[in-house]
Design a protein around this motif. Structure first.
Motif, PDB file in Angstrom:
ATOM      1  N   GLU A  15     -43.409  21.605  46.549  1.00  0.00           N
ATOM      2  CA  GLU A  15     -44.009  20.409  47.133  1.00  0.00           C
ATOM      3  C   GLU A  15     -44.916  20.725  48.310  1.00  0.00           C
ATOM      4  O   GLU A  15     -45.864  19.993  48.585  1.00  0.00           O
ATOM      5  CB  GLU A  15     -42.894  19.440  47.560  1.00  0.00           C
ATOM      6  N   SER A  40     -45.954  20.874  38.030  1.00  0.00           N
ATOM      7  CA  SER A  40     -46.977  19.845  38.246  1.00  0.00           C
ATOM      8  C   SER A  40     -46.540  18.882  39.349  1.00  0.00           C
ATOM      9  O   SER A  40     -45.357  18.796  39.679  1.00  0.00           O
ATOM     10  CB  SER A  40     -47.228  19.057  36.958  1.00  0.00           C
ATOM     11  N   ALA A  41     -47.518  18.185  39.904  1.00  0.00           N
ATOM     12  CA  ALA A  41     -47.219  17.180  40.925  1.00  0.00           C
ATOM     13  C   ALA A  41     -48.285  16.103  40.884  1.00  0.00           C
ATOM     14  O   ALA A  41     -49.436  16.374  40.520  1.00  0.00           O
ATOM     15  CB  ALA A  41     -47.157  17.816  42.317  1.00  0.00           C
ATOM     16  N   VAL A  53     -44.430  13.027  43.349  1.00  0.00           N
ATOM     17  CA  VAL A  53     -43.567  13.363  42.217  1.00  0.00           C
ATOM     18  C   VAL A  53     -43.837  14.812  41.837  1.00  0.00           C
ATOM     19  O   VAL A  53     -44.939  15.161  41.401  1.00  0.00           O
ATOM     20  CB  VAL A  53     -43.845  12.439  41.012  1.00  0.00           C
ATOM     21  N   TYR A  54     -42.833  15.658  42.015  1.00  0.00           N
ATOM     22  CA  TYR A  54     -42.976  17.085  41.694  1.00  0.00           C
ATOM     23  C   TYR A  54     -42.044  17.444  40.553  1.00  0.00           C
ATOM     24  O   TYR A  54     -40.871  17.077  40.551  1.00  0.00           O
ATOM     25  CB  TYR A  54     -42.644  17.952  42.914  1.00  0.00           C
ATOM     26  N   ARG A  55     -42.584  18.173  39.560  1.00  0.00           N
ATOM     27  CA  ARG A  55     -41.784  18.590  38.407  1.00  0.00           C
ATOM     28  C   ARG A  55     -41.688  20.111  38.388  1.00  0.00           C
ATOM     29  O   ARG A  55     -42.699  20.806  38.221  1.00  0.00           O
ATOM     30  CB  ARG A  55     -42.420  18.087  37.113  1.00  0.00           C
ATOM     31  N   GLU A  56     -40.496  20.586  38.562  1.00  0.00           N
ATOM     32  CA  GLU A  56     -40.244  22.024  38.586  1.00  0.00           C
ATOM     33  C   GLU A  56     -40.477  22.660  37.218  1.00  0.00           C
ATOM     34  O   GLU A  56     -40.942  23.803  37.119  1.00  0.00           O
ATOM     35  CB  GLU A  56     -38.804  22.282  39.050  1.00  0.00           C
ATOM     36  N   ASP A  57     -40.171  21.908  36.123  1.00  0.00           N
ATOM     37  CA  ASP A  57     -40.231  22.490  34.780  1.00  0.00           C
ATOM     38  C   ASP A  57     -41.634  22.919  34.368  1.00  0.00           C
ATOM     39  O   ASP A  57     -41.807  23.937  33.706  1.00  0.00           O
ATOM     40  CB  ASP A  57     -39.637  21.524  33.747  1.00  0.00           C
ATOM     41  N   ASN A  58     -42.656  22.141  34.746  1.00  0.00           N
ATOM     42  CA  ASN A  58     -44.018  22.528  34.362  1.00  0.00           C
ATOM     43  C   ASN A  58     -44.935  22.758  35.570  1.00  0.00           C
ATOM     44  O   ASN A  58     -46.155  22.846  35.419  1.00  0.00           O
ATOM     45  CB  ASN A  58     -44.635  21.494  33.426  1.00  0.00           C
ATOM     46  N   SER A  68     -53.442  14.540  40.499  1.00  0.00           N
ATOM     47  CA  SER A  68     -52.390  15.388  39.951  1.00  0.00           C
ATOM     48  C   SER A  68     -52.841  16.838  40.040  1.00  0.00           C
ATOM     49  O   SER A  68     -54.038  17.133  40.002  1.00  0.00           O
ATOM     50  CB  SER A  68     -52.084  15.015  38.494  1.00  0.00           C
TER      51      SER A  68
END
Length: 202
Positions: free
Chosen positions: A112, A89-90, A82-87, A105
């Protein structure tokens, strides 16, 4: 005859030594246990010496790649990576030598394909199944599968959590926190089944 007996004895000693050497080398969670300092002397520096992942010391900022190629993302996990572009994080489930051992995490992750080179935010080792697995983590000699006796003896410097402390069931939770790390170790029914390492500076 004496010479023959002596030769057999020397061979047996050498064999025992080689077997012991292999066992020590392959035991990834085996580490020197630090017991000669008071609880008040435990600092970030001492913690870095006492906590090992795949035989390597942790540091306040480190990446999963530093701990070896044996680690992989668990692609069979329902969520996968699960990758989040906004912050930036993965997080994902994690395998070690093909076996599920927990999840992790990262932060400050620029894609990614950069997950293994991004600073670890946390890594959690969990007892995932009844299958015997050698977990690549050690906190002052305590790993997944250690007994409550070993946990309480070796982690004497950690704080107990009153909400999950049951001597009858041998169920315990211990915590330790510095500005750089939070460590949580949980033992249920006389078996350590959860070790959390959070990197607070990331």
């Amino acid at each position: 005859m004496k010479r023959k007996i002596l030769s057999l004895f020397l061979c047996s000693v050498m064999l025992i030594g080689s077997v012991c050497g292999c066992e020590s080398k392959n035991n990834l969670s085996n580490s020197p246990v630090i017991t000669d300092i008071s609880a008040e002397e435990w600092t970030t520096e001492k913690l870095c010496e006492a906590v090992l992942i795949n035989g390597k010391n942790i540091s306040p900022i480190c990446t999963l790649r530093e701990f070896g190629d044996e680690f992989e993302i668990d692609t069979n996990d329902e969520l996968g990576l699960v990758y989040r572009e906004d912050n930036k994080s993965a997080n994902a489930g994690i395998l070690f030598s093909g076996k599920r051992v927990g999840y992790f995490s990262v932060m400050q992750c620029n894609g990614e394909d950069k997950v293994f080179d991004s600073p670890l935010n946390s890594i959690i080792f969990d007892l995932e199944s009844d299958e015997k697995i050698e977990y690549p983590v050690s906190v002052n000699g305590v790993t997944i599968g250690s007994s409550s006796e070993t946990m309480l003896k070796n982690l004497y410097f950690m704080e107990k959590s009153d909400y999950s402390w049951d001597d009858e069931k041998k169920t315990y939770t211990l915590d330790f926190k510095t500005e750089e790390f939070t460590i949580k170790v949980i033992c249920r029914d006389d078996c350590v089944n959860h070790i959390l390492i959070r990197f607070e500076k990331v």
